[in-house]
Structure formats: structure tokens, C-alpha cells
Design a protein around this motif. Sequence first.
Motif, PDB file in Angstrom:
ATOM      1  N   ILE A   1     -17.490   2.286   1.233  1.00  0.00           N
ATOM      2  CA  ILE A   1     -16.477   3.210   1.755  1.00  0.00           C
ATOM      3  C   ILE A   1     -15.072   2.640   1.577  1.00  0.00           C
ATOM      4  O   ILE A   1     -14.117   3.370   1.373  1.00  0.00           O
ATOM      5  CB  ILE A   1     -16.773   3.543   3.232  1.00  0.00           C
ATOM      6  N   PHE A   2     -14.945   1.328   1.626  1.00  0.00           N
ATOM      7  CA  PHE A   2     -13.650   0.694   1.369  1.00  0.00           C
ATOM      8  C   PHE A   2     -13.347   0.639  -0.129  1.00  0.00           C
ATOM      9  O   PHE A   2     -12.242   0.949  -0.561  1.00  0.00           O
ATOM     10  CB  PHE A   2     -13.618  -0.726   1.953  1.00  0.00           C
ATOM     11  N   LEU A   3     -14.310   0.233  -0.924  1.00  0.00           N
ATOM     12  CA  LEU A   3     -14.065  -0.098  -2.329  1.00  0.00           C
ATOM     13  C   LEU A   3     -13.722   1.095  -3.216  1.00  0.00           C
ATOM     14  O   LEU A   3     -12.822   0.999  -4.055  1.00  0.00           O
ATOM     15  CB  LEU A   3     -15.269  -0.840  -2.907  1.00  0.00           C
ATOM     16  N   VAL A   4     -14.410   2.193  -3.061  1.00  0.00           N
ATOM     17  CA  VAL A   4     -14.184   3.331  -3.970  1.00  0.00           C
ATOM     18  C   VAL A   4     -12.784   3.922  -3.792  1.00  0.00           C
ATOM     19  O   VAL A   4     -12.037   4.056  -4.774  1.00  0.00           O
ATOM     20  CB  VAL A   4     -15.304   4.380  -3.842  1.00  0.00           C
ATOM     21  N   PRO A   5     -12.361   4.249  -2.558  1.00  0.00           N
ATOM     22  CA  PRO A   5     -10.988   4.757  -2.423  1.00  0.00           C
ATOM     23  C   PRO A   5      -9.937   3.723  -2.815  1.00  0.00           C
ATOM     24  O   PRO A   5      -8.893   4.078  -3.368  1.00  0.00           O
ATOM     25  CB  PRO A   5     -10.868   5.109  -0.932  1.00  0.00           C
ATOM     26  N   THR A   6     -10.208   2.455  -2.541  1.00  0.00           N
ATOM     27  CA  THR A   6      -9.260   1.405  -2.924  1.00  0.00           C
ATOM     28  C   THR A   6      -9.088   1.361  -4.438  1.00  0.00           C
ATOM     29  O   THR A   6      -7.963   1.232  -4.937  1.00  0.00           O
ATOM     30  CB  THR A   6      -9.718   0.034  -2.399  1.00  0.00           C
ATOM     31  N   ALA A   7     -10.172   1.480  -5.162  1.00  0.00           N
ATOM     32  CA  ALA A   7     -10.092   1.482  -6.622  1.00  0.00           C
ATOM     33  C   ALA A   7      -9.194   2.617  -7.107  1.00  0.00           C
ATOM     34  O   ALA A   7      -8.318   2.416  -7.952  1.00  0.00           O
ATOM     35  CB  ALA A   7     -11.489   1.608  -7.233  1.00  0.00           C
ATOM     36  N   VAL A   8      -9.393   3.796  -6.541  1.00  0.00           N
ATOM     37  CA  VAL A   8      -8.648   4.979  -6.991  1.00  0.00           C
ATOM     38  C   VAL A   8      -7.192   4.944  -6.527  1.00  0.00           C
ATOM     39  O   VAL A   8      -6.280   5.218  -7.317  1.00  0.00           O
ATOM     40  CB  VAL A   8      -9.356   6.266  -6.500  1.00  0.00           C
TER      41      VAL A   8
ATOM     42  N   ALA B   1       0.839  -1.206   0.000  1.00  0.00           N
ATOM     43  CA  ALA B   1       0.000   0.000   0.000  1.00  0.00           C
ATOM     44  C   ALA B   1       0.873   1.255   0.000  1.00  0.00           C
ATOM     45  O   ALA B   1       0.563   2.227  -0.681  1.00  0.00           O
ATOM     46  CB  ALA B   1      -0.934  -0.013   1.202  1.00  0.00           C
ATOM     47  N   GLN B   2       1.970   1.220   0.742  1.00  0.00           N
ATOM     48  CA  GLN B   2       2.886   2.358   0.769  1.00  0.00           C
ATOM     49  C   GLN B   2       3.507   2.566  -0.613  1.00  0.00           C
ATOM     50  O   GLN B   2       3.628   3.700  -1.085  1.00  0.00           O
ATOM     51  CB  GLN B   2       3.981   2.134   1.815  1.00  0.00           C
ATOM     52  N   PHE B   3       3.885   1.462  -1.265  1.00  0.00           N
ATOM     53  CA  PHE B   3       4.421   1.526  -2.622  1.00  0.00           C
ATOM     54  C   PHE B   3       3.414   2.169  -3.576  1.00  0.00           C
ATOM     55  O   PHE B   3       3.781   2.915  -4.483  1.00  0.00           O
ATOM     56  CB  PHE B   3       4.799   0.121  -3.098  1.00  0.00           C
ATOM     57  N   LYS B   4       2.131   1.900  -3.355  1.00  0.00           N
ATOM     58  CA  LYS B   4       1.076   2.453  -4.200  1.00  0.00           C
ATOM     59  C   LYS B   4       0.728   3.896  -3.835  1.00  0.00           C
ATOM     60  O   LYS B   4      -0.091   4.518  -4.501  1.00  0.00           O
ATOM     61  CB  LYS B   4      -0.188   1.592  -4.095  1.00  0.00           C
ATOM     62  N   GLY B   5       1.337   4.422  -2.761  1.00  0.00           N
ATOM     63  CA  GLY B   5       1.113   5.818  -2.393  1.00  0.00           C
ATOM     64  C   GLY B   5      -0.006   6.040  -1.392  1.00  0.00           C
ATOM     65  O   GLY B   5      -0.465   7.173  -1.230  1.00  0.00           O
ATOM     66  N   VAL B   6      -0.445   4.997  -0.713  1.00  0.00           N
ATOM     67  CA  VAL B   6      -1.499   5.151   0.288  1.00  0.00           C
ATOM     68  C   VAL B   6      -0.914   5.872   1.498  1.00  0.00           C
ATOM     69  O   VAL B   6       0.103   5.446   2.040  1.00  0.00           O
ATOM     70  CB  VAL B   6      -2.068   3.773   0.699  1.00  0.00           C
ATOM     71  N   PRO B   7      -1.541   6.957   1.931  1.00  0.00           N
ATOM     72  CA  PRO B   7      -1.026   7.666   3.100  1.00  0.00           C
ATOM     73  C   PRO B   7      -1.205   6.828   4.368  1.00  0.00           C
ATOM     74  O   PRO B   7      -2.200   6.131   4.521  1.00  0.00           O
ATOM     75  CB  PRO B   7      -1.872   8.942   3.162  1.00  0.00           C
ATOM     76  N   MET B   8      -0.233   6.900   5.257  1.00  0.00           N
ATOM     77  CA  MET B   8      -0.258   6.182   6.540  1.00  0.00           C
ATOM     78  C   MET B   8      -0.615   4.703   6.344  1.00  0.00           C
ATOM     79  O   MET B   8      -1.500   4.160   7.002  1.00  0.00           O
ATOM     80  CB  MET B   8      -1.222   6.843   7.513  1.00  0.00           C
ATOM     81  N   ALA B   9       0.082   4.067   5.424  1.00  0.00           N
ATOM     82  CA  ALA B   9      -0.236   2.690   5.040  1.00  0.00           C
ATOM     83  C   ALA B   9      -0.176   1.713   6.201  1.00  0.00           C
ATOM     84  O   ALA B   9      -0.971   0.771   6.258  1.00  0.00           O
ATOM     85  CB  ALA B   9       0.700   2.242   3.920  1.00  0.00           C
ATOM     86  N   ALA B  10       0.729   1.913   7.136  1.00  0.00           N
ATOM     87  CA  ALA B  10       0.851   1.006   8.275  1.00  0.00           C
ATOM     88  C   ALA B  10      -0.399   1.034   9.154  1.00  0.00           C
ATOM     89  O   ALA B  10      -0.752   0.029   9.771  1.00  0.00           O
ATOM     90  CB  ALA B  10       2.083   1.351   9.109  1.00  0.00           C
ATOM     91  N   ILE B  11      -1.081   2.160   9.195  1.00  0.00           N
ATOM     92  CA  ILE B  11      -2.329   2.277   9.960  1.00  0.00           C
ATOM     93  C   ILE B  11      -3.520   1.941   9.069  1.00  0.00           C
ATOM     94  O   ILE B  11      -4.467   1.277   9.499  1.00  0.00           O
ATOM     95  CB  ILE B  11      -2.472   3.704  10.530  1.00  0.00           C
TER      96      ILE B  11
END
Length: 138
Positions: A75-82, A34-44
Motif C-alpha cells: 500500500i505504501f510502495l505502489v502509490p510512492t512509485a507513481v 513530497a510537496q515539490f513532487k505533488g503529493v497531496p497534503m504532504a505535511a500529513i
Amino acid sequence: MDVVVLIGRILFVLLFLSSGFGHIAQRQTMAQYAQFKGVPMAAIATPASGVLLLAGALSVLLGVWADLGALLLVIFLVPTAVLMHAFWKETDPQAKQTEMISFNKDIALAGAALMLFAFFAHTGTDLGLTLTGPLFSL
């Protein structure tokens, strides 16, 4: 009809239950991705999204405020897609195709979860084989 809806709920949530468990059981590996993909605060975000997935899936499965559970999945799926499947950023054709498939899957599942929300909220207590009625009313 109640049994058919229950079977549909079971089949629908299998993916989310296994994914939610994976987000928690393999949180370090998944957080690195997730961090590699640019997700902020991936560990949390990784274990938090696992809890979100499990809560939404169990809610739909057991029929405990299933309408709310369906919204949690949206709420999980839409941000995950983007965030995780930004195919428009890929330059490699094979990677672009893979991410586009995953993006479309997540968006389609979000649409199905949104329909489930409306179904549960509209049907109310008339829907059998649930532990509670809906939280919302349409």
C-alpha cells in the motif's frame, strides 16, 4: 528453513525501518520534497507514511500478522512509485533515469511484498519463528 526465512525477513525490512524512521524524524524536510513532487497534503502524508512503513516492517520482522504487514508495504510502495518517481514527467535524461530506477525499485519491492503476503497467508501457522499466525488465509 525457518531461520532462512527469518534472515530474509530481517534483510527485507531494513530498508523500510530506516525509511519509516526518516519519514518521522525528518518529516519537515521530507514533506517539503513530497510537496515539490505533488503529493497531496504532504505535511500529513509524510509522517503517516512513516507510520505505515514502520508498522508494516515491524509486522513482517516480528511475524505479527506478517501477511498484513506485507500488504501495508504494498500500500505504501505502489502509490510512492507513481507519485514520487514519475519518470515519464522528467525532461532531463539524468533525472529521468534516476526516477526510472527508483520507480522500478519500488514496483519490484511491491511485487516482493505481495509474494510475501501470499507466502505468509498460504503457509499459515506452519511457518516457524513468528509471534502470530497470518490474519488472512489463502
